[in-house]
Design a protein around this motif. Sequence first.
Motif, PDB file in Angstrom:
ATOM      1  N   PRO A   2      53.615 -30.843 -30.587  1.00 51.75           N
ATOM      2  CA  PRO A   2      54.957 -31.175 -31.075  1.00 51.75           C
ATOM      3  C   PRO A   2      55.929 -31.277 -29.886  1.00 51.75           C
ATOM      4  O   PRO A   2      55.795 -30.519 -28.919  1.00 51.75           O
ATOM      5  N   VAL A   3      56.886 -32.193 -29.983  1.00 50.98           N
ATOM      6  CA  VAL A   3      57.855 -32.419 -28.902  1.00 50.98           C
ATOM      7  C   VAL A   3      58.455 -31.119 -28.382  1.00 50.98           C
ATOM      8  O   VAL A   3      58.487 -30.851 -27.183  1.00 50.98           O
ATOM      9  N   ALA A   4      58.913 -30.288 -29.323  1.00 47.98           N
ATOM     10  CA  ALA A   4      59.629 -29.077 -28.928  1.00 47.98           C
ATOM     11  C   ALA A   4      58.722 -28.041 -28.280  1.00 47.98           C
ATOM     12  O   ALA A   4      59.187 -27.071 -27.696  1.00 47.98           O
ATOM     13  N   GLY A   5      57.405 -28.248 -28.391  1.00 52.73           N
ATOM     14  CA  GLY A   5      56.473 -27.275 -27.826  1.00 52.73           C
ATOM     15  C   GLY A   5      56.276 -27.408 -26.336  1.00 52.73           C
ATOM     16  O   GLY A   5      55.637 -26.556 -25.713  1.00 52.73           O
ATOM     17  N   SER A   6      56.848 -28.470 -25.735  1.00 54.39           N
ATOM     18  CA  SER A   6      56.511 -28.735 -24.329  1.00 54.39           C
ATOM     19  C   SER A   6      57.058 -27.672 -23.384  1.00 54.39           C
ATOM     20  O   SER A   6      56.456 -27.383 -22.365  1.00 54.39           O
ATOM     21  N   SER A   7      58.193 -27.064 -23.727  1.00 57.70           N
ATOM     22  CA  SER A   7      58.734 -26.133 -22.740  1.00 57.70           C
ATOM     23  C   SER A   7      57.941 -24.821 -22.713  1.00 57.70           C
ATOM     24  O   SER A   7      57.736 -24.240 -21.651  1.00 57.70           O
ATOM     25  N   VAL A   8      57.460 -24.375 -23.871  1.00 52.31           N
ATOM     26  CA  VAL A   8      56.642 -23.165 -23.836  1.00 52.31           C
ATOM     27  C   VAL A   8      55.281 -23.460 -23.195  1.00 52.31           C
ATOM     28  O   VAL A   8      54.728 -22.637 -22.470  1.00 52.31           O
ATOM     29  N   ARG A   9      54.783 -24.692 -23.396  1.00 49.45           N
ATOM     30  CA  ARG A   9      53.547 -25.094 -22.716  1.00 49.45           C
ATOM     31  C   ARG A   9      53.759 -25.062 -21.194  1.00 49.45           C
ATOM     32  O   ARG A   9      52.906 -24.577 -20.447  1.00 49.45           O
ATOM     33  N   ALA A  10      54.909 -25.585 -20.742  1.00 50.11           N
ATOM     34  CA  ALA A  10      55.206 -25.588 -19.304  1.00 50.11           C
ATOM     35  C   ALA A  10      55.230 -24.158 -18.760  1.00 50.11           C
ATOM     36  O   ALA A  10      54.699 -23.879 -17.688  1.00 50.11           O
ATOM     37  N   GLN A  12      53.640 -21.584 -19.987  1.00 51.25           N
ATOM     38  CA  GLN A  12      52.263 -21.073 -19.969  1.00 51.25           C
ATOM     39  C   GLN A  12      51.508 -21.602 -18.748  1.00 51.25           C
ATOM     40  O   GLN A  12      50.811 -20.853 -18.065  1.00 51.25           O
ATOM     41  N   ILE A  13      51.690 -22.901 -18.486  1.00 48.94           N
ATOM     42  CA  ILE A  13      50.983 -23.502 -17.349  1.00 48.94           C
ATOM     43  C   ILE A  13      51.471 -22.878 -16.043  1.00 48.94           C
ATOM     44  O   ILE A  13      50.679 -22.559 -15.155  1.00 48.94           O
ATOM     45  N   GLU A  14      52.790 -22.700 -15.932  1.00 50.16           N
ATOM     46  CA  GLU A  14      53.333 -22.102 -14.704  1.00 50.16           C
ATOM     47  C   GLU A  14      52.751 -20.701 -14.514  1.00 50.16           C
ATOM     48  O   GLU A  14      52.346 -20.328 -13.406  1.00 50.16           O
ATOM     49  N   LEU A  15      52.692 -19.926 -15.605  1.00 53.49           N
ATOM     50  CA  LEU A  15      52.139 -18.572 -15.507  1.00 53.49           C
ATOM     51  C   LEU A  15      50.676 -18.597 -15.079  1.00 53.49           C
ATOM     52  O   LEU A  15      50.263 -17.881 -14.164  1.00 53.49           O
ATOM     53  N   MET A  16      49.884 -19.449 -15.736  1.00 53.13           N
ATOM     54  CA  MET A  16      48.463 -19.523 -15.409  1.00 53.13           C
ATOM     55  C   MET A  16      48.278 -19.966 -13.951  1.00 53.13           C
ATOM     56  O   MET A  16      47.441 -19.416 -13.229  1.00 53.13           O
ATOM     57  N   ALA A  17      49.078 -20.971 -13.535  1.00 55.21           N
ATOM     58  CA  ALA A  17      48.955 -21.468 -12.167  1.00 55.21           C
ATOM     59  C   ALA A  17      49.299 -20.366 -11.177  1.00 55.21           C
ATOM     60  O   ALA A  17      48.639 -20.206 -10.141  1.00 55.21           O
ATOM     61  N   SER A  18      50.322 -19.600 -11.512  1.00 58.49           N
ATOM     62  CA  SER A  18      50.758 -18.555 -10.599  1.00 58.49           C
ATOM     63  C   SER A  18      49.722 -17.422 -10.547  1.00 58.49           C
ATOM     64  O   SER A  18      49.418 -16.889  -9.472  1.00 58.49           O
ATOM     65  N   LEU A  19      49.140 -17.062 -11.690  1.00 57.27           N
ATOM     66  CA  LEU A  19      48.077 -16.045 -11.695  1.00 57.27           C
ATOM     67  C   LEU A  19      46.861 -16.532 -10.901  1.00 57.27           C
ATOM     68  O   LEU A  19      46.277 -15.783 -10.111  1.00 57.27           O
ATOM     69  N   ALA A  20      46.516 -17.813 -11.099  1.00 61.33           N
ATOM     70  CA  ALA A  20      45.368 -18.368 -10.373  1.00 61.33           C
ATOM     71  C   ALA A  20      45.662 -18.383  -8.869  1.00 61.33           C
ATOM     72  O   ALA A  20      44.798 -18.065  -8.046  1.00 61.33           O
ATOM     73  N   HIS A  21      46.901 -18.734  -8.507  1.00 69.88           N
ATOM     74  CA  HIS A  21      47.285 -18.763  -7.094  1.00 69.88           C
ATOM     75  C   HIS A  21      47.192 -17.372  -6.479  1.00 69.88           C
ATOM     76  O   HIS A  21      46.727 -17.201  -5.346  1.00 69.88           O
ATOM     77  N   GLN A  22      47.637 -16.363  -7.239  1.00 71.29           N
ATOM     78  CA  GLN A  22      47.522 -14.971  -6.773  1.00 71.29           C
ATOM     79  C   GLN A  22      46.073 -14.598  -6.468  1.00 71.29           C
ATOM     80  O   GLN A  22      45.767 -14.006  -5.443  1.00 71.29           O
ATOM     81  N   GLU A  23      45.175 -14.951  -7.415  1.00 69.90           N
ATOM     82  CA  GLU A  23      43.758 -14.632  -7.228  1.00 69.90           C
ATOM     83  C   GLU A  23      43.208 -15.356  -6.001  1.00 69.90           C
ATOM     84  O   GLU A  23      42.492 -14.779  -5.191  1.00 69.90           O
ATOM     85  N   ARG A  24      43.562 -16.655  -5.920  1.00 68.40           N
ATOM     86  CA  ARG A  24      43.027 -17.496  -4.852  1.00 68.40           C
ATOM     87  C   ARG A  24      43.443 -17.045  -3.460  1.00 68.40           C
ATOM     88  O   ARG A  24      42.771 -17.338  -2.481  1.00 68.40           O
ATOM     89  N   THR A  25      44.609 -16.390  -3.393  1.00 70.09           N
ATOM     90  CA  THR A  25      45.134 -16.014  -2.084  1.00 70.09           C
ATOM     91  C   THR A  25      45.093 -14.500  -1.871  1.00 70.09           C
ATOM     92  O   THR A  25      45.683 -13.992  -0.920  1.00 70.09           O
ATOM     93  N   ASN A  66      53.997 -19.377  -2.571  1.00 69.07           N
ATOM     94  CA  ASN A  66      54.201 -19.418  -4.020  1.00 69.07           C
ATOM     95  C   ASN A  66      55.536 -20.085  -4.386  1.00 69.07           C
ATOM     96  O   ASN A  66      55.613 -20.887  -5.309  1.00 69.07           O
ATOM     97  N   GLU A  67      56.588 -19.751  -3.608  1.00 67.34           N
ATOM     98  CA  GLU A  67      57.911 -20.310  -3.904  1.00 67.34           C
ATOM     99  C   GLU A  67      57.918 -21.829  -3.766  1.00 67.34           C
ATOM    100  O   GLU A  67      58.525 -22.544  -4.568  1.00 67.34           O
ATOM    101  N   PHE A  68      57.223 -22.301  -2.729  1.00 68.52           N
ATOM    102  CA  PHE A  68      57.140 -23.750  -2.518  1.00 68.52           C
ATOM    103  C   PHE A  68      56.399 -24.421  -3.674  1.00 68.52           C
ATOM    104  O   PHE A  68      56.826 -25.447  -4.194  1.00 68.52           O
ATOM    105  N   VAL A  69      55.277 -23.819  -4.080  1.00 68.00           N
ATOM    106  CA  VAL A  69      54.480 -24.375  -5.179  1.00 68.00           C
ATOM    107  C   VAL A  69      55.331 -24.482  -6.445  1.00 68.00           C
ATOM    108  O   VAL A  69      55.328 -25.492  -7.142  1.00 68.00           O
ATOM    109  N   LYS A  70      56.111 -23.422  -6.694  1.00 73.22           N
ATOM    110  CA  LYS A  70      56.967 -23.425  -7.882  1.00 73.22           C
ATOM    111  C   LYS A  70      58.047 -24.511  -7.783  1.00 73.22           C
ATOM    112  O   LYS A  70      58.312 -25.219  -8.743  1.00 73.22           O
ATOM    113  N   GLU A  71      58.692 -24.613  -6.589  1.00 72.97           N
ATOM    114  CA  GLU A  71      59.749 -25.609  -6.399  1.00 72.97           C
ATOM    115  C   GLU A  71      59.183 -27.010  -6.617  1.00 72.97           C
ATOM    116  O   GLU A  71      59.800 -27.861  -7.262  1.00 72.97           O
TER     117      GLU A  71
END
Lengths: 464, 464
Positions: A2-10, A12-25, A66-71
């Motif tokens: 649903p259209v309105a679901g995109s921001s919570v999806r974003a 979730q993705i940011e959180l997962m990416a950040s957790l994965a980045h933590q593990e990777r580094t 991490n800050e750069f990746v987020k920006e």
Amino acid sequence: MPVAGSSVRAEQIELMASLAHQERTSGEFEKSLAKLSDMESDLSPEQQANLREWRRDFKIATCLPNEFVKEFARLSSEALTVWGKARKENSFKTFAPYLEKMVALSQKKAELLGYKDHPYDALLDTFEPDTTSKELTELFSKVKSEIQTLLKKIEGAKQVDGSCLHGNFSPDKQLEFGKVVLEAMGYDLDKGRLDLSTHPFSMAIHPSDSRITTRIHQSSLFDSLSCVLHEGGHSLYEMGMLPEYYGSPLCEAVSLGIHESQSRLWETRIGQSKPFWNHFLPKLANTFPTLKEVPLETFYKAINKVAPSLIRIESDEVTYSLHVIIRFELEKKLIEGSLKVADLPEAWNAEMQKTLGITPPTDTEGCLQDIHWSMGAFGYFPTYALGNLYASQFFATLQEKFPDWEKRVASGDLLFVREWLREQIHQHGKTYRAADLVKKVTGKPLSPEPYITYLNTKYSKIYE
Amino acid sequence: MPVAGSSVRAEQIELMASLAHQERTSGEFEKSLAKLSDMESDLSPEQQANLREWRRDFKIATCLPNEFVKEFARLSSEALTVWGKARKENSFKTFAPYLEKMVALSQKKAELLGYKDHPYDALLDTFEPDTTSKELTELFSKVKSEIQTLLKKIEGAKQVDGSCLHGNFSPDKQLEFGKVVLEAMGYDLDKGRLDLSTHPFSMAIHPSDSRITTRIHQSSLFDSLSCVLHEGGHSLYEMGMLPEYYGSPLCEAVSLGIHESQSRLWETRIGQSKPFWNHFLPKLANTFPTLKEVPLETFYKAINKVAPSLIRIESDEVTYSLHVIIRFELEKKLIEGSLKVADLPEAWNAEMQKTLGITPPTDTEGCLQDIHWSMGAFGYFPTYALGNLYASQFFATLQEKFPDWEKRVASGDLLFVREWLREQIHQHGKTYRAADLVKKVTGKPLSPEPYITYLNTKYSKIYE
């Protein structure tokens, strides 16, 4: 979604990416890498390949704070929305400030990643490891001039009639026929799906779950089949990797260029070949009876019709690489700073006129047509052209190994193609880097010759 | 999902569940809970509710060792597959050994969780906190005898003609009409989707992304609409929670029973009411012209036709709770050990005959019909009947607050229902436990009276 679901999806993705980045580094991961490096000589070649790729991933991940990746993620998400709006309104001015920021951030990314000769190389390396802009410039200038020569000849020849591909073709039946083709390719529908989307794509979760989409125009017959062959080729690559290596680089694609070689091989070398349609045209004519009157030769020429056009993803086999090379040249200049964002539309249009002889009437049909720059994917475009070169060199070897390939394909047998690709390429995952894989499979380093020879031979015949 | 993708999906889910379990039971989390408990009197009522629920979740999570959780998950996954096979082959014997293990593991679960009076209470508490089997037994015995009395009267009365609901109804149009009803209910299609699936369900990701499915039989008109109203009711509950509380118990449903009250309220109290169809029947007749000849009264009676049947999910409003109560009584005996798995089919059939006057000809249409026991979800069934009781008590209050409710619904206005439910129930998430919520909304503790009165009044009229 649903259209309105995109921001919570974003989120979730940011959180997962950040957790994965933590593990990777993490320090723990670094220590494990060091331990493995100490015992490197005792590892098997496959284990060594894993270690090589993990080291590379670790280096890239630690280069980017991490800050750069987020920006970067935030800006792409914003720029993507603005790009969509700018396209709709045909307003490059709307997009320009975001593209400027995106170029600046990509330049910074190149500095963070590091490079030897050219900042563009750092970005290119994230999509096509070990490849440099110098190397591409050489390859592409040869390809460009050869295709331009061919194109001139084609423009002077008798034109091809593509009208048999236009009419009224039921979307359901097109989709059904797409599945018939997929199954002939050896695409296992128990391990995948074919669905519809605006922009066709393939999505691989695991060798046992690799899905694709196509788009269907009711008035046009070949577009969807072509997408099915293309995305099917990508998906067969993923399905052909070994599940026991899942989670490691041995179950990952070598590079975007090698990935594209698989899709382009199926799309053009098989799906736009005469033997393929020798088998499939009668079947297609059973589905769409208006084709019963169409001779194989007419159909074959129609699906290979050449005509310079504005939009990359709608272009024919001959002009496609030209579209890509134009983008490579422009984005290289943007990253090195020799082209200003404000001057991009003019430079784009000039290049289109010079290379393809046409000028886009609007920026939407010009430099705003592709999504890539809005996402900061500088260095991505050349992999499309590389895919054509790799595909041609692989296919030349396949032709040597299977001198009766045309007879087999003409009888509807495509499985030997999948098996050969699987054995030579798919199952190895990232065991070999692209350059080594090409040498291993074809016995030679990458060269533009097979591609140029193929285009010249095929299109000389079609355009007599 | 492609068939072959299910095992990697299972691995992913197991990994995520295990990571979540680690977080939930971590020492760090325990310390934070202790700190919050120290300052409990300074917390706002909402914060106190969060703390209460977090404590409860922590207690449950720590009661169940990781190994037990994994064993339970593994067995359910196996038992689920065997159950599907046993159903297909109508072979209770095939399923019995798995059900035995599942009962034994559920008994162990009850011991691990702890209980005061009855092991079943421990399991029930995971679905419907604070509710006991003693309480349910009292409520349900009253409900059961009242419905049985009503059912006898109905069986002696002139039967209802349901034929107007059968014919040939285009699935696309049924789906479109479902969306019309959803929008009237205040279901925001920007925040949700309506799709098709074999078993209808609702899936909530966030208040801004809550999706539902329905099933459609081309030959039957009301089944799909009924599912849309039901799942739409579940989804409105999720959409009505406050996004700023997302991630905490304040943005979670009170219990399965309260959740079910929302779906049943929309499905039966609105969707099977005469005022609703006063507004929607002419619209439905525009979509399906054969209905133009059907008087409102005939249609209303048809959708409320009562007839004892074998399958719970296909049963009518009057007999539905009886199906549920039979399951509650049997599963309680299984857990306390007074009924052996081997004797279940016989006990099931005897209860069906005694309560509904029919005996299943096969176990597939009998004790193998529901998925719940194969997943080890003992304690789940009673929440379906509780949903009916809660819904009736809530709706009785709504009727008092809106004496003109029938007029409003008959004019197509359903938004006041959604608003009232949102204000009274949805927005509070888990702030109040079920019993407190019922008292707060209706001024009285839960009682079977409103439900019994409703059924008696409605069906006395329909069956004259």
